[in-house]
Scaffold this motif. Structure first.
Motif, mmCIF file in Angstrom:
data_model
loop_
_atom_site.group_PDB
_atom_site.id
_atom_site.type_symbol
_atom_site.label_atom_id
_atom_site.label_comp_id
_atom_site.label_asym_id
_atom_site.label_seq_id
_atom_site.Cartn_x
_atom_site.Cartn_y
_atom_site.Cartn_z
ATOM 1 N N LEU A 139 0.831 -1.205 0.000
ATOM 2 C CA LEU A 139 0.000 0.000 0.000
ATOM 3 C C LEU A 139 0.869 1.259 0.000
ATOM 4 O O LEU A 139 0.640 2.189 -0.789
ATOM 5 C CB LEU A 139 -0.914 -0.005 1.228
ATOM 6 N N VAL A 140 1.892 1.282 0.865
ATOM 7 C CA VAL A 140 2.785 2.439 0.945
ATOM 8 C C VAL A 140 3.527 2.631 -0.376
ATOM 9 O O VAL A 140 3.632 3.751 -0.897
ATOM 10 C CB VAL A 140 3.787 2.270 2.102
ATOM 11 N N ILE A 141 4.030 1.544 -0.943
ATOM 12 C CA ILE A 141 4.805 1.624 -2.181
ATOM 13 C C ILE A 141 3.956 2.143 -3.332
ATOM 14 O O ILE A 141 4.373 3.049 -4.078
ATOM 15 C CB ILE A 141 5.407 0.243 -2.512
ATOM 16 N N ILE A 142 2.773 1.597 -3.506
ATOM 17 C CA ILE A 142 1.902 2.025 -4.603
ATOM 18 C C ILE A 142 1.535 3.498 -4.458
ATOM 19 O O ILE A 142 1.619 4.278 -5.414
ATOM 20 C CB ILE A 142 0.637 1.144 -4.660
ATOM 21 N N LEU A 143 1.123 3.889 -3.248
ATOM 22 C CA LEU A 143 0.733 5.279 -3.037
ATOM 23 C C LEU A 143 1.919 6.227 -3.181
ATOM 24 O O LEU A 143 1.798 7.301 -3.779
ATOM 25 C CB LEU A 143 0.098 5.435 -1.651
ATOM 26 N N LEU A 144 3.088 5.842 -2.647
ATOM 27 C CA LEU A 144 4.263 6.709 -2.697
ATOM 28 C C LEU A 144 4.782 6.867 -4.118
ATOM 29 O O LEU A 144 5.013 7.990 -4.586
ATOM 30 C CB LEU A 144 5.361 6.157 -1.796
ATOM 31 N N PHE A 145 4.969 5.740 -4.818
ATOM 32 C CA PHE A 145 5.590 5.785 -6.144
ATOM 33 C C PHE A 145 4.644 6.292 -7.226
ATOM 34 O O PHE A 145 5.088 6.987 -8.155
ATOM 35 C CB PHE A 145 6.092 4.398 -6.540
ATOM 36 N N ILE A 149 1.368 7.827 -6.711
ATOM 37 C CA ILE A 149 0.430 8.920 -6.438
ATOM 38 C C ILE A 149 1.105 10.066 -5.675
ATOM 39 O O ILE A 149 1.148 11.206 -6.160
ATOM 40 C CB ILE A 149 -0.793 8.396 -5.647
ATOM 41 N N ILE A 150 1.628 9.785 -4.486
ATOM 42 C CA ILE A 150 2.133 10.859 -3.628
ATOM 43 C C ILE A 150 3.277 11.619 -4.287
ATOM 44 O O ILE A 150 3.233 12.862 -4.392
ATOM 45 C CB ILE A 150 2.585 10.287 -2.268
ATOM 46 N N ARG A 151 4.305 10.916 -4.727
ATOM 47 C CA ARG A 151 5.453 11.589 -5.351
ATOM 48 C C ARG A 151 5.073 12.257 -6.673
ATOM 49 O O ARG A 151 5.352 13.447 -6.849
ATOM 50 C CB ARG A 151 6.586 10.579 -5.543
ATOM 51 N N PRO A 152 4.429 11.566 -7.629
ATOM 52 C CA PRO A 152 4.091 12.235 -8.893
ATOM 53 C C PRO A 152 3.155 13.423 -8.723
ATOM 54 O O PRO A 152 3.377 14.487 -9.311
ATOM 55 C CB PRO A 152 3.434 11.118 -9.713
ATOM 56 N N VAL A 153 2.107 13.268 -7.917
ATOM 57 C CA VAL A 153 1.173 14.377 -7.707
ATOM 58 C C VAL A 153 1.863 15.515 -6.957
ATOM 59 O O VAL A 153 1.654 16.697 -7.264
ATOM 60 C CB VAL A 153 -0.080 13.900 -6.940
ATOM 61 N N GLY A 154 2.704 15.154 -5.985
ATOM 62 C CA GLY A 154 3.443 16.171 -5.251
ATOM 63 C C GLY A 154 4.361 16.972 -6.162
ATOM 64 O O GLY A 154 4.467 18.201 -6.034
ATOM 65 N N VAL A 155 5.047 16.297 -7.085
ATOM 66 C CA VAL A 155 5.900 16.994 -8.046
ATOM 67 C C VAL A 155 5.055 17.897 -8.936
ATOM 68 O O VAL A 155 5.424 19.047 -9.221
ATOM 69 C CB VAL A 155 6.704 15.986 -8.900
ATOM 70 N N TRP A 156 3.926 17.389 -9.389
ATOM 71 C CA TRP A 156 3.065 18.177 -10.286
ATOM 72 C C TRP A 156 2.600 19.456 -9.586
ATOM 73 O O TRP A 156 2.623 20.543 -10.171
ATOM 74 C CB TRP A 156 1.872 17.338 -10.739
ATOM 75 N N ILE A 157 2.198 19.315 -8.309
ATOM 76 C CA ILE A 157 1.767 20.492 -7.546
ATOM 77 C C ILE A 157 2.942 21.451 -7.329
ATOM 78 O O ILE A 157 2.815 22.670 -7.490
ATOM 79 C CB ILE A 157 1.181 20.061 -6.189
ATOM 80 N N SER A 158 4.097 20.900 -6.980
ATOM 81 C CA SER A 158 5.266 21.716 -6.652
ATOM 82 C C SER A 158 5.810 22.476 -7.851
ATOM 83 O O SER A 158 6.456 23.524 -7.678
ATOM 84 C CB SER A 158 6.374 20.834 -6.062
ATOM 85 N N THR A 159 5.599 21.966 -9.049
ATOM 86 C CA THR A 159 6.168 22.605 -10.245
ATOM 87 C C THR A 159 5.139 23.410 -11.028
ATOM 88 O O THR A 159 5.406 23.801 -12.171
ATOM 89 C CB THR A 159 6.802 21.549 -11.165
ATOM 90 N N ILE A 160 3.976 23.665 -10.456
ATOM 91 C CA ILE A 160 2.992 24.519 -11.133
ATOM 92 C C ILE A 160 3.592 25.910 -11.348
ATOM 93 O O ILE A 160 4.092 26.541 -10.416
ATOM 94 C CB ILE A 160 1.692 24.630 -10.295
ATOM 95 N N GLY A 161 3.558 26.368 -12.578
ATOM 96 C CA GLY A 161 4.090 27.690 -12.891
ATOM 97 C C GLY A 161 5.590 27.761 -13.013
ATOM 98 O O GLY A 161 6.149 28.849 -13.225
ATOM 99 N N LYS A 162 6.289 26.632 -12.905
ATOM 100 C CA LYS A 162 7.758 26.623 -13.022
ATOM 101 C C LYS A 162 8.161 26.848 -14.468
ATOM 102 O O LYS A 162 7.775 26.108 -15.357
ATOM 103 C CB LYS A 162 8.309 25.277 -12.536
#
Length: 432
Positions: free
Chosen positions: A317-323, A325-338
Motif C-alpha cells: 500500500l505504501v509503495i503504490i501510493l508513494l511511487f 500517487i504521492i510523489r508524482p502528484v506532489g511533483v506536479w503540484i510543486s512545479t505549477i508555474g515553473k
C-alpha cells in the motif's frame, strides 16, 4: 576452517572484479549495479551462505548500520554539491526550492496520513515513517543525477540538488516523530523543536558548511604556495573537508548532512583552477561507489522473508501510493508555474515533470534515518512495522527504479535533453 571474514573479503573482491569488468555490458542493460549488489547481499545473508550477519540471535546491530549509512550519505551529499556549477540565485535554483519546500512536506504528511488512517499508527509513528521514506537517495540515484560539473540539464540538476538537500532537511521531521514517540503531549516539546531542531540546526548547518570549507580551502592555498602537497595525497583533502565539516557541525547541534552539501558547493566555487574540484569529484565518486557496494550488501543480508511477508500488504500500500500517487502528484503540484531556464515554454515539459515524479528513489538515506530512529527510542511493534515497510520500499525502489532508469533516461535525452541548449556561467564567484 577458513575464517568467515576472509571469505567475506574474497566474495566482495570477486564481486567488484565482476561488476567492473562487466560494466560495459551492464550499463547497456535495464539493470542497475545496486540490483546486483542486493542479490549478492541476499546470497550472503541467512538465506544463503550466512557470511554477513548484522542480525544475530535476534539482536540487530543498528549502530553499525547507522554508522555505515551515515558515512555513505555524507560522502554522497558532498559529491552532489561538487557536481553543481550554478550561480546561487533563486531563479536558477527555483526547481530545488520547489522540491524541498513543497514536495518534501507534501510527501511526509501524505505518508503520515497513510500511516495514521490505514496502518493503525499514532501520529508520532506515522510522521516518523513519512520522514524516513520522504528523502530521495543521493547514493543510488547516480544514473539520473548530474553526470559531472559541466552537466547543466534541469531534470538532472533538480534530482541532484533535491537528493543533496532533502537527506539533511528531513531531519527535523525525524526528530518530530521521535519527540512524539517519547511524549504524546506535543506542547511539552513543540517550541523546542521549532527553535532547536528546525531553525538553529538548519542555520548552523548552512553557516558551518560555508565557514569550515572556506577555512580549509584558505589554509590549503597558503600551504600549497609554500610547499605543494604530494599529488597522490591531494584528493584526501576532500575527505578531510567532509569529516571536519560534518563533525564540527554536529558538535554544535547543526545538521551535518546539510553542512557537508554546502561545503561541496563552496569547494566547487573556491578554486580559480576548475580542474581541482573536478579531480576531487572523481575521487569522491570512487569512494562513494565502493561504500555503496557495502551498504547494499548489508541491506540484502538483513532481509527476512517472514516479517516481510507479515507486513507485505502494508508495504505494498505504501509503495503504490508513494511511487504512483504521492510523489508524482506532489511533483506536479510543486512545479505549477515553473518556467524552464532553457526554453521558450512557460512551464516545464510534462515529460520532465513526469520523470521528476517517477525518480523519487529511496535508499541509503532512509536506511540511515531508520537506524537513527532505532537508536533514539523507536522499538517494539511500531519499530518492526516501520522497519519492514522501509526495507521493502527500498528493495522495490532499487529494483523498479534500477530497471527503468536507463531506458527512461535514454528516452528523455533523445526527446528532450538534446533539444536544450542551457548556457549557465561556469565561473562562479559567490563565495569569493
Amino acid at each position: 576452517m577458513v575464517d568467515v571474514y576472509i571469505i567475506d573479503l574474497f566474495v566482495i573482491g570477486l564481486l567488484l572484479l565482476i561488476v567492473t569488468l562487466g560494466s560495459g555490458w551492464i550499463t547497456r542493460l535495464p539493470l542497475s549495479f545496486a540490483i546486483i549488489y542486493l542479490l549478492v547481499g541476499i546470497s550472503l545473508g541467512p538465506y544463503g551462505l550466512g557470511l554477513i550477519q548484522l542480525r544475530r540471535d535476534e539482536v540487530f546491530n543498528t549502530e553499525l548500520l547507522e554508522r555505515i549509512t551515515e558515512l555513505v550519505v555524507i560522502i554522497s551529499v558532498f559529491s552532489c554539491g561538487l557536481k553543481i556549477v550554478r550561480p546561487l540565485r533563486l531563479g536558477i535554483w527555483d526547481i530545488t526550492v520547489r522540491l524541498i519546500l513543497f514536495l518534501m512536506p507534501i510527501s511526509i504528511f501524505a505518508l503520515a496520513a497513510v500511516g495514521k488512517l490505514f496502518l493503525g499508527m499514532n501520529w508520532g509513528e506515522a510522521i516518523l515513517l513519512g520522514a524516513i521514506l520522504a528523502p530521495t537517495d543521493p547514493v543510488l540515484a547516480s544514473e539520473v543525477q548530474l553526470t559531472d560539473a559541466k552537466d547543466q540539464d534541469e531534470l538532472r540538476f533538480g534530482l541532484t540538488s533535491e537528493g543533496g538537500l532533502n537527506d539533511a532537511l528531513a531531519f527535523p521531521f525525524v526528530y518530530f516523530g521521535i519527540h512524539a514517540l517519547e511524549d504524546d503531549n506535543w506542547g511539552n516539546w513543540f517550541k523546542q523543536w521549532i527553535t532547536v531542531d528546525l531553525i538553529w540546526a538548519i542555520a548552523v548547518g548552512i553557516i558551518m558548511g560555508i565557514v569550515v570549507a572556506k577555512s580549509i580551502v584558505w589554509i590549503e592555498k597558503r600551504i600549497q604556495k609554500l610547499r605543494p602537497a604530494d599529488e597522490l595525497m591531494e584528493d584526501f583533502i576532500a575527505i578531510s573537508t567532509i569529516l571536519i565539516t560534518y563533525s564540527l557541525t554536529e558538535m554544535v547541534n547543526g545538521y551535518g548532512f546539510l553542512a557537508v552539501f554546502v561545503a561541496g558547493l563552496v569547494v566547487q566555487r573556491s578554486y580559480r583552477n576548475h580542474e581541482k574540484p573536478l579531480a576531487q569529484l572523481e575521487f569522491i565518486e570512487q569512494v562513494e561507489k565502493l561504500l555503496e557496494v557495502g551498504t547494499i550488501l548489508l541491506l540484502g543480508s538483513i532481509l527476512l522473508l517472514k516479517p516481510m511477508f507479515n507486513y507485505a500488504m502494508q508495504s505494498l500500500l505504501v509503495i503504490i501510493l508513494l511511487f504512483l500517487i504521492i510523489r508524482p502528484v506532489g511533483v506536479w503540484i510543486s512545479t505549477i508555474g515553473k518556467r524552464p531556464l532553457d526554453s521558450h515554454r512557460r512551464t516545464l515539459h510534462p515529460g520532465t515533470r513526469w520523470l521528476l515524479g517517477w525518480f523519487g528513489i529511496r535508499g541509503v538515506g532512509s536506511l540511515y534515518y531508520l537506524a537513527y530512529a532505532f537508536g533514539h527510542g523507536l522499538k517494539g511493534q511500531a519499530g518492526e512495522q516501520i522497519a519492514w515497510i522501509t526495507y521493502t520500499t527500498i528493495v522495490v525502489s532499487v529494483i523498479v527504479h534500477g530497471i527503468s532508469a536507463t531506458p527512461l533516461m535514454k528516452w528523455y535525452e533523445r526527446n528532450f535533453a538534446n533539444q536544450k541548449k542551457t548556457t549557465l556561467p561556469t565561473t562562479i564567484d559567490e563565495f569569493e
